[in-house]
Write a protein that holds these residues in place. Structure first.
Motif, short mmCIF file in Angstrom:
data_model
loop_
_atom_site.label_atom_id
_atom_site.label_comp_id
_atom_site.label_asym_id
_atom_site.label_seq_id
_atom_site.Cartn_x
_atom_site.Cartn_y
_atom_site.Cartn_z
N VAL A 1 22.16 -12.32 28.00
CA VAL A 1 22.08 -12.42 26.79
C VAL A 1 20.88 -13.59 26.59
CG1 VAL A 1 22.96 -13.31 24.38
CG2 VAL A 1 24.09 -11.67 25.67
N ALA A 2 20.96 -14.60 26.93
CA ALA A 2 20.09 -15.72 26.81
C ALA A 2 18.78 -15.33 27.43
CB ALA A 2 20.62 -17.01 27.69
N GLU A 3 18.67 -14.58 28.46
CA GLU A 3 17.45 -14.16 28.72
C GLU A 3 16.60 -13.28 28.00
OE1 GLU A 3 18.14 -14.80 33.50
OE2 GLU A 3 18.85 -13.08 32.65
N ASN A 4 17.53 -12.14 27.57
CA ASN A 4 16.95 -11.46 26.53
C ASN A 4 16.31 -11.93 25.37
OD1 ASN A 4 17.55 -8.11 26.40
ND2 ASN A 4 18.92 -9.08 27.76
N VAL A 5 17.05 -13.07 24.73
CA VAL A 5 16.92 -13.56 23.77
C VAL A 5 15.42 -14.46 23.81
CG1 VAL A 5 17.41 -15.39 21.68
CG2 VAL A 5 18.87 -13.68 22.49
N ALA A 6 15.31 -14.90 25.05
CA ALA A 6 14.28 -15.94 25.35
C ALA A 6 12.78 -15.31 25.78
CB ALA A 6 14.63 -16.91 26.34
N TYR A 7 12.92 -13.91 25.87
CA TYR A 7 11.98 -13.05 26.36
C TYR A 7 10.45 -13.40 25.69
CZ TYR A 7 9.28 -8.95 28.00
OH TYR A 7 8.22 -8.37 28.82
N GLY A 8 10.68 -13.62 24.41
CA GLY A 8 9.03 -13.69 23.73
C GLY A 8 8.95 -15.03 23.46
N LEU A 9 9.37 -16.01 24.03
CA LEU A 9 9.24 -17.44 23.95
C LEU A 9 8.54 -17.92 24.90
CD1 LEU A 9 12.96 -18.76 22.54
CD2 LEU A 9 10.97 -18.47 21.05
N PRO A 10 7.72 -19.07 24.65
CA PRO A 10 6.96 -19.57 25.51
C PRO A 10 7.70 -20.37 26.43
CG PRO A 10 6.64 -20.92 23.48
CD PRO A 10 7.26 -19.54 23.06
N LYS A 11 7.28 -20.63 27.87
CA LYS A 11 8.12 -21.14 28.73
C LYS A 11 7.87 -22.81 28.68
CE LYS A 11 8.45 -17.31 32.03
NZ LYS A 11 8.12 -16.86 33.29
N ASN A 12 8.51 -23.38 27.70
CA ASN A 12 8.54 -25.00 27.62
C ASN A 12 10.10 -25.54 27.51
OD1 ASN A 12 9.28 -24.44 25.00
ND2 ASN A 12 7.03 -24.22 24.40
N ALA A 13 9.92 -26.86 27.18
CA ALA A 13 11.27 -27.42 27.12
C ALA A 13 12.01 -27.22 25.96
CB ALA A 13 10.73 -29.02 27.10
N GLU A 14 11.62 -26.65 25.05
CA GLU A 14 11.96 -26.30 23.74
C GLU A 14 12.90 -24.82 23.75
OE1 GLU A 14 12.48 -28.19 20.96
OE2 GLU A 14 11.51 -29.51 22.33
N ARG A 15 12.53 -24.03 24.73
CA ARG A 15 12.85 -22.56 24.85
C ARG A 15 14.45 -22.67 24.83
NH1 ARG A 15 11.95 -18.13 29.91
NH2 ARG A 15 11.14 -16.57 28.52
N ARG B 1 16.63 -12.07 19.14
CA ARG B 1 15.44 -11.98 20.01
C ARG B 1 14.18 -11.76 19.17
NH1 ARG B 1 15.06 -6.95 24.11
NH2 ARG B 1 15.00 -5.85 22.25
N ALA B 2 14.48 -11.08 18.09
CA ALA B 2 13.26 -10.87 17.03
C ALA B 2 13.35 -12.19 16.32
CB ALA B 2 13.64 -9.62 16.07
N LEU B 3 14.28 -13.01 16.07
CA LEU B 3 13.98 -13.96 15.17
C LEU B 3 13.48 -15.19 16.17
CD1 LEU B 3 17.02 -14.01 12.76
CD2 LEU B 3 14.91 -13.35 12.15
N ALA B 4 13.81 -15.00 17.18
CA ALA B 4 13.55 -16.38 18.23
C ALA B 4 12.19 -16.99 18.08
CB ALA B 4 13.84 -16.11 19.55
N PRO B 5 10.95 -16.10 18.07
CA PRO B 5 9.71 -16.90 18.06
C PRO B 5 9.25 -17.19 16.55
CG PRO B 5 9.85 -14.67 19.12
CD PRO B 5 11.14 -14.87 18.38
N GLN B 6 10.36 -16.93 15.66
CA GLN B 6 10.14 -17.52 14.34
C GLN B 6 8.83 -16.42 13.52
OE1 GLN B 6 9.70 -21.82 15.12
NE2 GLN B 6 11.30 -22.12 13.49
N PRO B 7 8.82 -15.26 13.72
CA PRO B 7 7.86 -14.47 13.25
C PRO B 7 7.86 -14.64 11.65
CG PRO B 7 10.00 -12.91 13.67
CD PRO B 7 10.04 -14.54 13.96
N ALA B 8 6.55 -14.18 11.02
CA ALA B 8 6.38 -14.07 9.95
C ALA B 8 6.87 -12.89 9.11
CB ALA B 8 4.89 -14.10 9.41
N LEU B 9 7.45 -11.72 9.88
CA LEU B 9 7.79 -10.69 9.53
C LEU B 9 8.71 -9.87 10.44
CD1 LEU B 9 7.57 -8.39 7.10
CD2 LEU B 9 5.70 -7.23 8.81
#
Length: 260
Positions: free
Chosen positions: A24-38, A74-82
């Motif tokens: 689950v965590a890896e699925n949600v993190a898929y579109g996030l940059p690999k940094n300390a906030e991930r 997963r869709a909301l994780a990168p904080q999209p505009a839409l």
């Protein structure tokens, strides 16, 4: 051309499209940059969708409703505009669909994100959206609030598509319309021959041996019932009543009362 990862658009697919080999965590993190906030962002969105504590589970260990919420996280994780949702409840059974729909509506309001929700289910569209767009043959035919769309459709085609409707021939003149059931405010400037639309719930019934309609069938659902009627003229109508409104039987005579 803008690369997909830069478009600020999240997507929830009809089949969810979770990666089966990722938890689950890896699925949600898929579109996030690999940094300390991930990791922090993953925890935030899982808490938002009510799945805190299931980070290590695999998709096959989740229920359909849980998988749907992981896809939303997963869709909301990168904080999209839409965020685009493509019929996300179509794979759920009827009971679960209603529950998950209410949960998703609350999650999206909390996330304060703009959403385009695609569905063929009118109930979903009316209950979820602030504005509903009706498309027919590739053209946008009406964009309105759910209330106005249901009660003020722009055409008979829209009226029939969004919910159930009765239609009667009438004559409009000076802000009123006259039809077989009486005279009513028309709410428009049109004069001449028209079709009068009556939603089934606007047609109320009173048992009356001298009434102008006969019950020809009744479908009882508990919370409500749909009564099929035949007027003395032969015109057929549908009335939707509360389940407690009475026990109507075939052949029974009734009087009609139309609510504005």
């Amino acid at each position: 051309f803008t690369p997909p990862e830069q478009r600020q658009v999240g997507m929830v697919f009809q089949e969810y499209a979770l990666f089966p080999h990722l938890n689950v965590a890896e699925n949600v993190a898929y579109g996030l940059p690999k940094n300390a906030e991930r990791a922090k962002r993953v925890r935030e969105v899982l808490e938002l969708v009510g799945l805190a504590g299931v980070e290590k589970r695999m998709p096959f260990e989740l229920s359909g409703g849980q998988q749907q919420r992981v896809a939303l996280a997963r869709a909301l994780a990168p904080q999209p505009a839409l965020v685009l949702l493509d019929e996300p409840f179509s794979n759920l059974d009827a009971g679960l669909r209603s529950q998950v729909r209410a949960e998703v509506r609350q999650i999206l309001r909390q996330a304060r994100v703009t959403v385009i929700f695609v569905t063929h289910d009118q109930e979903e569209a009316l209950s979820l959206a602030d504005e509903v767009a009706v498309m027919m043959a590739g053209r946008l035919v009406q964009l309105d609030s759910p209330h106005r769309l249901y009660h003020r459709p722009v055409s008979r085609q829209v009226a029939e598509f969004v919910g159930e409707a009765n239609f009667l021939p009438g004559q409009a003149n000076n802000g009123t319309v006259t039809c077989e059931l009486g005279q009513f405010p028309s709410g428009g400037l049109h004069s001449g021959a028209v079709e009068v639309m009556l939603r089934p719930e606007a047609v109320q019934l009173v048992a009356d041996e001298a009434g102008a309609a006969e019950v020809i069938d009744c479908a009882y659902f508990g919370h409500d019932q749909v009564v099929q009627l035949r007027l003395d003229s032969g015109t057929r109508l549908r009335s939707r009543l509360l389940g407690t409104a009475g026990d109507f039987q075939r052949g029974q005579r009734v009087r009609l009362q139309v609510q504005d």
